[in-house]
Every structure is written in structure tokens, then in C-alpha cells.
Design a protein around this motif. Structure first.
Motif, mmCIF file in Angstrom:
data_model
loop_
_atom_site.group_PDB
_atom_site.id
_atom_site.type_symbol
_atom_site.label_atom_id
_atom_site.label_comp_id
_atom_site.label_asym_id
_atom_site.label_seq_id
_atom_site.Cartn_x
_atom_site.Cartn_y
_atom_site.Cartn_z
ATOM 1 N N LEU A 142 0.811 -1.207 0.000
ATOM 2 C CA LEU A 142 0.000 0.000 0.000
ATOM 3 C C LEU A 142 0.848 1.262 0.000
ATOM 4 C CD1 LEU A 142 -2.633 -1.042 2.685
ATOM 5 C CD2 LEU A 142 -2.933 -1.046 0.205
ATOM 6 N N GLU A 143 0.298 2.287 -0.643
ATOM 7 C CA GLU A 143 0.906 3.602 -0.501
ATOM 8 C C GLU A 143 0.782 4.052 0.954
ATOM 9 O OE1 GLU A 143 -0.970 6.274 -3.207
ATOM 10 O OE2 GLU A 143 0.323 5.708 -4.886
ATOM 11 N N SER A 160 -2.543 5.452 2.164
ATOM 12 C CA SER A 160 -3.752 4.649 2.003
ATOM 13 C C SER A 160 -4.478 4.530 3.330
ATOM 14 C CB SER A 160 -3.412 3.243 1.490
ATOM 15 O OG SER A 160 -2.983 3.290 0.148
ATOM 16 N N TYR A 178 -7.875 1.724 -0.395
ATOM 17 C CA TYR A 178 -6.534 1.165 -0.544
ATOM 18 C C TYR A 178 -5.968 1.480 -1.930
ATOM 19 C CZ TYR A 178 -7.037 -1.704 3.688
ATOM 20 O OH TYR A 178 -7.184 -2.148 4.970
ATOM 21 N N LYS A 179 -4.743 2.008 -1.957
ATOM 22 C CA LYS A 179 -4.018 2.222 -3.206
ATOM 23 C C LYS A 179 -2.822 1.286 -3.222
ATOM 24 C CE LYS A 179 -5.574 5.815 -5.753
ATOM 25 N NZ LYS A 179 -5.642 5.825 -7.233
ATOM 26 N N VAL A 180 -2.793 0.374 -4.193
ATOM 27 C CA VAL A 180 -1.761 -0.655 -4.271
ATOM 28 C C VAL A 180 -0.719 -0.243 -5.305
ATOM 29 C CG1 VAL A 180 -1.301 -3.065 -4.888
ATOM 30 C CG2 VAL A 180 -3.376 -2.452 -3.595
ATOM 31 N N LYS A 181 0.563 -0.303 -4.927
ATOM 32 C CA LYS A 181 1.632 0.058 -5.867
ATOM 33 C C LYS A 181 2.434 -1.158 -6.349
ATOM 34 C CE LYS A 181 4.782 1.554 -2.135
ATOM 35 N NZ LYS A 181 5.607 2.690 -1.646
ATOM 36 N N ASN A 182 2.437 -2.242 -5.573
ATOM 37 C CA ASN A 182 3.092 -3.482 -5.984
ATOM 38 C C ASN A 182 2.278 -4.668 -5.484
ATOM 39 O OD1 ASN A 182 5.644 -2.466 -7.210
ATOM 40 N ND2 ASN A 182 6.052 -1.734 -5.131
ATOM 41 N N GLU A 242 1.362 2.185 -12.306
ATOM 42 C CA GLU A 242 0.898 3.245 -11.420
ATOM 43 C C GLU A 242 0.016 2.618 -10.346
ATOM 44 O OE1 GLU A 242 -1.260 5.946 -13.842
ATOM 45 O OE2 GLU A 242 -2.880 4.544 -14.278
ATOM 46 N N SER A 243 -0.151 3.353 -9.254
ATOM 47 C CA SER A 243 -0.943 2.811 -8.147
ATOM 48 C C SER A 243 -2.396 2.591 -8.586
ATOM 49 C CB SER A 243 -0.894 3.766 -6.955
ATOM 50 O OG SER A 243 0.426 3.837 -6.441
ATOM 51 N N ASN A 303 -6.437 1.228 -7.296
ATOM 52 C CA ASN A 303 -7.335 0.887 -6.197
ATOM 53 C C ASN A 303 -7.428 -0.634 -6.069
ATOM 54 O OD1 ASN A 303 -8.208 3.391 -5.197
ATOM 55 N ND2 ASN A 303 -9.591 3.653 -6.945
ATOM 56 N N LYS A 304 -7.383 -1.087 -4.839
ATOM 57 C CA LYS A 304 -7.452 -2.528 -4.594
ATOM 58 C C LYS A 304 -8.688 -3.143 -5.246
ATOM 59 C CE LYS A 304 -8.500 -5.754 -0.903
ATOM 60 N NZ LYS A 304 -8.693 -5.958 0.542
#
Length: 357
Positions: free
Chosen positions: A262-263, A266, A271-275, A295-296, A298-299
């Protein structure tokens, strides 16, 4: 005299072993008899052996909790207080009716068969009781879950509690139930093969998403206030070097757990997922596979197929992208879900199905 004593001892030992074997057979091996043949039946993947008719499937604007079964064969949604099931091959519609005019409080399709798990809530002065049902859409059979003694499989809880998730193990038919109070405090219980309910020990009070590990019967779950992911039966959370915040995305058919990094900004619910990292619980977590996202995201826009393919939905563009191949699937209307073999969406109150191939 000594010989007689030996004979008596061996007879008692033999009887004891026979009783133990019979107890196991009666209570475990054949425990499913007379309980619920709907759940313990094996998956039959015959696609009804018929062609899909050229029918229009309508989804009313006021429909809520719209969902498709794993293969897109059945559509379900709430219409006012009724749970509707529509056969997308024929257009035939059915309303799920429960005894004593009970109302459905939650439902979820099984991950690998056209079977639905249903909870219904009875409220009392200071408490509530949840009853559970299984609906086999292909056989049009709805059954209440009961123990072998024909007692209701029921969960008693606080009056403000609600069932927020139901997860079914495809291998052993173990069911997990997540309930939560109005303030967010959560519990997880399971329903074993004998249809008895037991509380599951967890390392979190506020639990987010839960996913069953299909060949293991354990579950992965989010501790939302800690930004951690746990697996039942383990003391420590999933830990990856250099990653501070994780969320649970999904688990595939090969028991691979997918978690999102998560960033830092978040918050729960956004939730913002980057990896993305994935692997099995028995592997060294620092050797899990890493998928970097351009890019990030949303889950809620990340989807994992049962085979382990990762899809990203772009609502604004109307495109679902499979990350490994970068194949793009364009769809019309409002995105609904990814199912085995297709992308479902709704346009002008009509269900649209776009093949993934």
C-alpha cells in the motif's frame, strides 16, 4: 487362568478398536449423510450441455449486490427484499424463499460451482441468530444447513451484528463466516463437515477481507487497523522485507496468496496498491514473486483469476488488462466483475458479457 485373562484382554482391545473405527466412520467419513448433499456434492462442469439462448438479461436500476456465479451461468441480485436468481442461458428467473418469511441477510457464490451460500437473520430483544442455507442453482435446490442430529446450524450474536462474508473451501466444503458489529469489531467462525460452528482464533479485532486457502482449509485475512495480513494457524503476519503496509487481494486455486503493498497515505476503504506480491504460505516470503504496477491502483480494481492471472480494471476507459500479456479487453457500460472466461458489465439495464479470449 492366565490364558483366560489374556483372551479377555485381547477381546476388549479388539472391541475398543472396532468402536473407535466405527465412531470415525460415522462421525467423519460419512458425516455428510443426511446433512446437506448440496454442499458435499462434487462439482459437475458440464455447462448444462446446451447452447446459450439469444436472450436479453435485464438488471433493474434499483438492483443491489449484483453478482454472477463463477462461470457466468447465473446472475443474482437483491430486488427490494427479494433475492433473484436468473439463468443467463435461458432467462428463467427465480426468487429465493426461506422458511418463516426469513429475509436473506448475505449471500456469496461458491468459487468453483454454481452453488450459493446464504445467511438469514432472526432478531430478538438483545441478540440475533443467523441461519445458513445452500442453494444449488443447477438443481434448483435450496437446503438449510443442519447437523446430523437435525439441529439448525446457527450462530448467535449481538443484535447489531451482520454477516459480511461467507467463504467455501472447494476441496473439503469447510465454510468460514465473517461477522461484524456496527462499530467494526469482527469475528470469524467456521462450519465444519458435521455442520457445527466453531470460533476461529485470529490476531485482529477489526478484520477486512478474508479468503480461503483452497487446498489447506486455512484462511488469509486482513487486520485493517494494522495494515497486515495473517493466515490462521500462524503467529506472525505475512512479512516482506522493506514493505510496511499490506492488504489482502486474493488467493488462487494453487494456494498462492496475493497481497498488495500500500501507498503510505492509504486508508481503510480506499486502498491504493503500488506493488503485488504472491506466493504460498510455506515459501520464504522474501522470495515471493513481485509484480510492479505502472501506477498505483485501487485494490477494488484488481482481480485474480483462479489460475493466477492478474487483471486490472480501468473504469474510465472501460478496459480490463491482463498484466502478464498486456492483453486488453474492452467492455461497454458499468463494470460488474471478472468471471471465468469473461468480463460482465451492465449497460442500459442489460447484462453484457465480454469474452476474455
Amino acid at each position: 487362568m492366565k490364558a483366560l485373562k489374556r483372551i479377555i484382554i485381547w477381546v476388549l482391545i479388539s472391541l475398543g478398536m472396532q468402536i473407535a473405527v466405527l465412531y470415525y466412520v460415522d462421525n467423519y467419513l460419512f458425516a455428510s449423510e443426511g446433512v446437506s448433499n448440496t454442499i458435499v456434492s462434487t462439482k459437475v462442469d458440464d455447462k448444462k450441455e446446451k447452447e446459450k439462448k439469444d436472450v436479453t438479461i435485464l438488471v433493474p436500476e434499483e438492483a443491489k449486490n449484483v453478482s454472477l456465479s463463477y462461470d457466468g451461468m447465473y446472475l443474482s441480485y437483491y430486488d427490494e427484499e427479494a433475492l433473484k436468481i436468473i439463468d443467463t442461458y435461458t432467462g428463467k428467473e427465480k426468487s429465493i424463499e426461506l422458511e418463516d418469511n426469513l429475509q436473506v441477510s448475505f449471500y456469496r457464490w461458491a468459487p468453483d460451482r454454481n452453488l450459493m451460500l446464504i445467511s438469514a437473520k432472526k432478531e430478538y430483544n438483545n441478540s440475533s441468530k443467523f441461519l445458513f442455507y445452500s442453494y444449488d442453482a443447477e438443481r434448483d435446490l435450496n437446503e438449510k444447513l443442519e447437523t446430523k442430529e437435525q439441529n439448525d446450524t446457527a450462530l448467535t450474536s449481538n443484535k447489531s451484528a451482520e454477516v459480511e462474508d461467507l467463504q467455501l473451501s472447494p476441496l473439503t466444503n469447510m465454510i468460514y463466516i465473517k461477522t461484524a458489529l456496527s462499530g467494526g469489531r469482527s469475528n470469524i467462525h467456521n462450519i465444519n463437515i458435521m455442520k457445527r460452528i466453531n470460533k476461529v482464533d485470529t490476531k485482529a479485532t477489526f478484520i477486512g477481507d478474508i479468503r480461503i486457502i483452497p487446498n489447506d482449509d486455512r484462511i488469509a485475512y486482513e487486520a485493517v487497523t494494522k495494515n497486515k495480513v495473517y493466515v490462521t494457524g500462524r503467529e506472525n503476519s505475512i512479512s516482506i522485507d522493506g514493505v510496511n503496509k499490506l492488504c489482502l487481494i486474493d488467493v488462487d486455486d494453487n494456494d498462492k496468496i496475493y497481497v498488495g503493498e500500500l501507498e503510505e497515505n492509504s486508508i481503510n476503504g480506499s486502498y491504493k496498491v503500488k506493488n503485488i506480491y504472491y506466493g504460498t504460505i510455506d515459501e520464504n516470503m522474501n522470495e515471493w514473486n513481485k509484480v510492479g504496477l505502472p501506477e498505483s491502483v485501487n485494490k477494488k480494481d484488481i482481480y485474480i483469476s483462479r489460475e493466477g492471472k492478474i487483471y486490472i480494471n480501468d473504469n474510465l476507459k472501460g478496459i480490463v488488462t491482463e498484466l502478464a500479456s498486456q492483453k486488453k479487453i474492452e467492455y461497454k457500460g458499468i463494470f460488474l466483475q471478472v468471471y471465468d472466461g469473461g468480463v460482465a458489465s451492465v449497460s442500459e439495464e442489460r447484462l453484457l458479457e465480454t469474452p476474455l479470449k
